[in-house]
Design a protein around this motif. Structure first.
Motif, PDB file in Angstrom:
ATOM      1  N   GLN A 190       0.829  -1.202   0.000  1.00 10.85           N
ATOM      2  CA  GLN A 190       0.000   0.000   0.000  1.00 10.85           C
ATOM      3  C   GLN A 190       0.865   1.254   0.000  1.00 10.85           C
ATOM      4  N   TYR A 191       2.043   1.154   0.632  1.00 10.88           N
ATOM      5  CA  TYR A 191       2.962   2.286   0.716  1.00 10.88           C
ATOM      6  C   TYR A 191       4.368   1.831   0.351  1.00 10.88           C
ATOM      7  N   ILE A 192       5.088   2.716  -0.312  1.00 12.45           N
ATOM      8  CA  ILE A 192       6.483   2.460  -0.663  1.00 12.45           C
ATOM      9  C   ILE A 192       7.309   3.592  -0.082  1.00 12.45           C
ATOM     10  N   ASP A 193       8.309   3.234   0.685  1.00 12.78           N
ATOM     11  CA  ASP A 193       9.163   4.229   1.330  1.00 12.78           C
ATOM     12  C   ASP A 193      10.537   4.181   0.677  1.00 12.78           C
ATOM     13  N   THR A 194      10.886   5.247  -0.023  1.00 11.53           N
ATOM     14  CA  THR A 194      12.177   5.327  -0.693  1.00 11.53           C
ATOM     15  C   THR A 194      12.489   6.785  -0.975  1.00 11.53           C
ATOM     16  N   THR A 195      13.667   7.037  -1.476  1.00 13.44           N
ATOM     17  CA  THR A 195      14.062   8.370  -1.918  1.00 13.44           C
ATOM     18  C   THR A 195      14.103   8.362  -3.439  1.00 13.44           C
ATOM     19  N   THR A 196      13.262   9.165  -4.065  1.00 18.53           N
ATOM     20  CA  THR A 196      13.269   9.206  -5.525  1.00 18.53           C
ATOM     21  C   THR A 196      14.414  10.083  -6.017  1.00 18.53           C
ATOM     22  N   GLY A 197      14.719   9.955  -7.312  1.00 16.39           N
ATOM     23  CA  GLY A 197      15.892  10.589  -7.897  1.00 16.39           C
ATOM     24  C   GLY A 197      15.886  12.102  -7.797  1.00 16.39           C
ATOM     25  N   LYS A 198      17.073  12.660  -7.641  1.00 18.45           N
ATOM     26  CA  LYS A 198      17.215  14.103  -7.504  1.00 18.45           C
ATOM     27  C   LYS A 198      17.101  14.821  -8.846  1.00 18.45           C
ATOM     28  N   ASN A 199      17.402  14.116  -9.920  1.00 20.32           N
ATOM     29  CA  ASN A 199      17.256  14.665 -11.262  1.00 20.32           C
ATOM     30  C   ASN A 199      16.362  13.739 -12.088  1.00 20.32           C
ATOM     31  N   GLN A 200      16.203  14.065 -13.384  1.00 17.19           N
ATOM     32  CA  GLN A 200      15.364  13.266 -14.276  1.00 17.19           C
ATOM     33  C   GLN A 200      13.933  13.142 -13.732  1.00 17.19           C
ATOM     34  N   LYS A 201      13.362  14.278 -13.273  1.00 14.33           N
ATOM     35  CA  LYS A 201      12.059  14.224 -12.625  1.00 14.33           C
ATOM     36  C   LYS A 201      10.954  13.703 -13.548  1.00 14.33           C
ATOM     37  N   ALA A 202      11.017  14.035 -14.826  1.00 18.18           N
ATOM     38  CA  ALA A 202       9.996  13.527 -15.738  1.00 18.18           C
ATOM     39  C   ALA A 202      10.039  12.007 -15.796  1.00 18.18           C
ATOM     40  N   ARG A 203      11.243  11.441 -15.801  1.00 20.93           N
ATOM     41  CA  ARG A 203      11.373   9.977 -15.800  1.00 20.93           C
ATOM     42  C   ARG A 203      10.881   9.390 -14.489  1.00 20.93           C
ATOM     43  N   VAL A 204      11.215  10.064 -13.383  1.00 23.13           N
ATOM     44  CA  VAL A 204      10.761   9.592 -12.080  1.00 23.13           C
ATOM     45  C   VAL A 204       9.232   9.584 -12.021  1.00 23.13           C
ATOM     46  N   ILE A 205       8.611  10.636 -12.522  1.00 21.20           N
ATOM     47  CA  ILE A 205       7.151  10.706 -12.534  1.00 21.20           C
ATOM     48  C   ILE A 205       6.569   9.550 -13.325  1.00 21.20           C
ATOM     49  N   SER A 206       7.149   9.269 -14.468  1.00 22.62           N
ATOM     50  CA  SER A 206       6.672   8.164 -15.300  1.00 22.62           C
ATOM     51  C   SER A 206       6.759   6.842 -14.560  1.00 22.62           C
ATOM     52  N   ALA A 207       7.825   6.677 -13.775  1.00 18.27           N
ATOM     53  CA  ALA A 207       8.005   5.420 -13.039  1.00 18.27           C
ATOM     54  C   ALA A 207       7.000   5.296 -11.906  1.00 18.27           C
ATOM     55  N   VAL A 208       6.942   6.295 -11.043  1.00 13.69           N
ATOM     56  CA  VAL A 208       6.101   6.167  -9.853  1.00 13.69           C
ATOM     57  C   VAL A 208       4.616   6.276 -10.183  1.00 13.69           C
ATOM     58  N   ASN A 209       4.300   6.781 -11.358  1.00 13.70           N
ATOM     59  CA  ASN A 209       2.900   6.856 -11.773  1.00 13.70           C
ATOM     60  C   ASN A 209       2.272   5.468 -11.892  1.00 13.70           C
ATOM     61  N   GLN A 210       3.112   4.440 -11.983  1.00 16.40           N
ATOM     62  CA  GLN A 210       2.602   3.075 -12.086  1.00 16.40           C
ATOM     63  C   GLN A 210       2.055   2.558 -10.755  1.00 16.40           C
ATOM     64  N   LEU A 211       2.337   3.250  -9.652  1.00 15.86           N
ATOM     65  CA  LEU A 211       2.223   2.629  -8.338  1.00 15.86           C
ATOM     66  C   LEU A 211       0.990   3.038  -7.544  1.00 15.86           C
ATOM     67  N   SER A 212      -0.026   3.536  -8.206  1.00 15.78           N
ATOM     68  CA  SER A 212      -1.332   3.775  -7.587  1.00 15.78           C
ATOM     69  C   SER A 212      -1.246   4.656  -6.342  1.00 15.78           C
ATOM     70  N   GLY A 213      -0.367   5.655  -6.375  1.00 22.70           N
ATOM     71  CA  GLY A 213      -0.271   6.582  -5.255  1.00 22.70           C
ATOM     72  C   GLY A 213       0.462   6.052  -4.042  1.00 22.70           C
ATOM     73  N   ALA A 214       1.098   4.869  -4.147  1.00 20.13           N
ATOM     74  CA  ALA A 214       1.796   4.284  -2.991  1.00 20.13           C
ATOM     75  C   ALA A 214       3.108   4.992  -2.693  1.00 20.13           C
ATOM     76  N   LEU A 215       3.650   5.716  -3.666  1.00 20.23           N
ATOM     77  CA  LEU A 215       4.953   6.350  -3.515  1.00 20.23           C
ATOM     78  C   LEU A 215       4.837   7.834  -3.808  1.00 20.23           C
ATOM     79  N   ARG A 216       5.392   8.643  -2.922  1.00 15.58           N
ATOM     80  CA  ARG A 216       5.412  10.086  -3.133  1.00 15.58           C
ATOM     81  C   ARG A 216       6.696  10.489  -3.850  1.00 15.58           C
ATOM     82  N   LEU A 217       6.589  11.492  -4.679  1.00 19.80           N
ATOM     83  CA  LEU A 217       7.744  12.004  -5.411  1.00 19.80           C
ATOM     84  C   LEU A 217       8.579  12.886  -4.491  1.00 19.80           C
TER      85      LEU A 217
END
Length: 690
Positions: free
Chosen positions: A283-310
């Motif tokens: 239900q929740y994912i706890d991690t640190t997302t990338g400091k750069n490449q934000k568009a790519r990061v958004i594309s990745a975490v968008n798969q996760l049904s809101g479980a991970l915050r950017l």
């Protein structure tokens, strides 16, 4: 010696609930690689809980005790090594982990001050530890092995020689480039005992960080190269976890330092998303997302049904400060341009800021916080600068250069009383002043940090959005609240409700009172049983921001709504005095009261507030194009009730059971759940008849 019995520990304190609730993946990697190298010559046992390791040492002490070293378990490591020394003096003590200097002089001082450490497995740990075990196996006894440790420089290891000289080799050979050379602790079954319903699984998909931040122990050239586990292995581990995770476990931790920044992370997210659809976990994912490449990061975490915050961890937006700490941020303007994309994807954002960085002033720090609030970051988290081993900033030269003044404080929840009666308290050193930031400024900044946690959340999202539409600076609201709650106004009525002012004043007092002149003072004070009981009862050793956020939510939420809207109205009416505009503010107040009603009470599921409302506030807040509120005015008012779903209720209950039902446990529960889980949801009941 033909074989060695080895205990490995990645320890958590558990006196007032779990302090660190993740699987001991780190020692799992070390153990799995050691077993691969040395086979039947080693017998390995892994530990997470301090009482279990204490009992095992007392009853059947090992040949080697190997412990992961972090600030939150360092003193526990010391106590258990000393216990083993009493039970079996010839046994060997090996530590590893990031809480260790990178420079030779710092390493020598570190080990000289800790004679209970026989050797340190440096950097990643697997190769260094296997080399130490191999050297021990070559000896005829543990006593001889200790002599060999003090006579031989090994790849991936740091020790002191017989004369106190430093023994070390170049670190680069100690880092494995092909990470699949390490057998999976999951797929080999080593992690199975930790699916206990209390701990949360953790995976790692890559290692290393390309950035050079001076406040971080990963900001050195030795770990700048990023290495990877294979996609196939990561997927297999995810499936293995999903098949075994208990129903009450909600979170998956990912230990990567820049998750989502690399192309392959999209495939990993897709694999996790499949697990979510089929099994409801994580239900929740706890991690640190990338400091750069934000568009790519958004594309990745968008798969996760809101479980991970950017993550938008800027630490500062002051350019001179960023230069001082060797930090390269995404520009705030570039991030704000992504905001419609984030809203369309329903992605939550979080940004971390560090108080006390070199060159930062109180004004510039508050400007950083204001910039992030006005950029509509969902969660702005200010931290106090820690002086940690391995960080460039924690060197004599840097300390002198920036005029750091430091104090010591207890790491929240990290304390234990052993069966012997000895108290263990974990301690951190923090910067409370610099050449550009006074101690009084530090206290003011901490007060503003609490106000941000009180106000910048889903409960007040409608108000903040409305004020930003009207070009009203959110920081001006917080500053006015700070003045009122600090007694700088007459304090009458809703301007500074009595209970809320008391809570705010207690936070200020604790912010000062939690600081000590030395670590030794803390250790000595809490050896006294009556003083240690103060930790158990939550009078000391708590995360102040978390605890006082939970205190306000659980004890004074109605007062907080009164205070927030009183000061918002004072500012708003000066700019927009007409009745129609003020009526919108009144409508939002009713909505926010419904969202924030009885969030943590035992009867919260059965108490459901209802209101009449003239605007479709939910649709307005979800609008990715950020249309104005008046666009969402209804033809006639609707009757709305504010509910908690079964899932919301059960998730919070499970975490309160895990962390405790006091304000300490509530505080940790709040940070572990997603922002949509705590706050009530608006549900249309019917059209009002009048």
């Amino acid at each position: 010696m033909k074989s060695l019995r080895i205990f490995l520990g990645d320890l958590t304190h558990d006196t007032v609930g779990l302090a660190t609730e993740v699987f001991p993946l780190n020692i799992g990697f070390v153990a799995a690689y050691c077993k691969k190298v040395h086979g039947v010559n080693v017998e390995l046992q892994l530990f997470k809980y301090i009482p279990q390791l204490e009992e095992a040492i007392e009853s059947d002490p090992p040949d080697i005790l190997a412990l992961s070293n972090y600030p939150w378990c360092h003193n526990a490591n010391k106590a258990l090594c000393q216990l083993l020394a009493r039970r079996r003096p010839e046994a060997l003590h090996i530590l590893g982990g990031p809480n260790f200097p990178h420079d030779a002089q710092g390493q020598k001082v570190f080990l000289s001050e800790r004679p209970w450490i026989d050797a340190y497995a440096y950097l990643d740990g697997e190769v260094g530890f296997a080399n130490l075990v191999g050297l021990a196996l070559s000896a005829n006894s543990l006593a001889e092995a200790r002599v060999l440790f003090r006579s031989n420089a090994l790849s991936g290891c740091v020790q002191l020689g017989h004369g106190g000289e430093l023994l070390s080799s170049k670190p680069s050979p100690a880092r494995l480039i092909e990470l699949d050379e390490i057998p999976s602790p999951y797929l080999t079954g080593m992690m199975d005992p930790f699916f206990d319903g209390r701990l949360s699984p953790m995976i790692q998909t890559n290692r290393g960080c390309p950035f050079r931040c001076t406040f971080c122990h990963d900001g050195v050239s030795a770990v700048n190269r990023v290495t990877e586990f294979s996609i196939e292995r990561v997927k297999a581990e995810i499936n293995y976890i999903v098949d075994r995770v208990p129903k009450n476990t909600k979170t998956l931790f990912i230990s990567d330092l820049n998750f989502g920044m690399y192309k392959r992370d999209l495939e990993i997210c897709k694999s996790i998303a499949v697990a979510q659809r089929h099994n409801g976990y994580p239900q929740y994912i706890d991690t640190t997302t990338g400091k750069n490449q934000k568009a790519r990061v958004i594309s990745a975490v968008n798969q996760l049904s809101g479980a991970l915050r950017l993550t938008m961890s800027v630490q500062s937006t002051t350019q001179s400060v960023l230069k001082n700490i060797k930090r390269d941020n995404i520009r705030l303007e570039d991030f704000m341009a992504l905001e419609p994309t984030l809203r369309r994807a329903n992605l939550q954002t979080v940004s971390e800021v560090i108080l006390g960085l070199p060159g930062e002033t109180l004004d510039s720090h508050l400007k950083v916080l204001g910039d992030l609030l006005n950029a509509k970051i969902d969660s702005v988290v200010p931290y106090t600068l820690m002086m940690i081993h391995g960080a460039e900033m924690n060197t004599p030269a840097e300390r002198e250069k920036w005029g750091f003044k430091t104090k010591f404080r207890i790491i929240p929840r990290d304390f234990t009383r052993l069966r012997t009666g000895r108290s263990i308290v974990e301690i951190e050193e923090v910067a409370v002043a610099t050449s550009t930031l006074s101690f009084e400024d530090y206290v003011e900044a901490r007060k503003m940090a609490l106000l941000i946690r009180w106000v910048n959340n889903q409960g007040f999202r409608g108000l903040l959005r409305f004020l930003m539409e009207r070009k009203i600076d959110i920081m001006s609201l917080l500053k006015q609240m700070n003045a009122a709650l600090s007694g700088q106004t007459d304090g009458s009525g809703a301007a500074a409700p009595v209970d809320l002012s008391r809570i705010f004043g207690a936070f200020r007092d604790d912010t000062i009172g939690e600081l000590w002149e030395s670590a030794e003072e803390i250790e000595e004070f809490f050896q006294v049983p009556e003083n240690f009981q103060m930790l158990v009862e939550g009078q000391n050793g708590k995360n102040l921001i978390q605890t006082y956020e939970a205190t306000a939510i659980s004890q004074a939420m109605n007062d907080l709504v009164d205070c927030v809207f009183h000061h918002a109205r004072v500012i708003f009416v000066q700019l927009y005095p007409n009745a129609a505009e003020v009526e919108k503010l009144d409508q939002l107040e009713r909505y926010c009261r419904g969202k924030s009603f009885n969030l943590l009470g035992g009867d919260r599921f059965d108490t459901v507030p209802e209101i009449n409302i003239k605007f479709n506030v939910d649709s307005w807040l979800r609008d990715p194009e950020q249309g104005n509120l008046e666009v969402y005015e209804l033809e006639r008012p609707q009757r709305v009730r504010f509910i908690l779903s079964d899932r919301q209720y059960r998730t919070v209950e499970d975490l309160l059971e895990q962390f405790g039902r006091n304000t300490l446990g509530m505080g940790k529960t709040i940070i572990r759940i997603g922002p949509d889980t705590l706050w009530r949801r608006a549900e249309i009941v019917a059209q009002p008849t009048h």
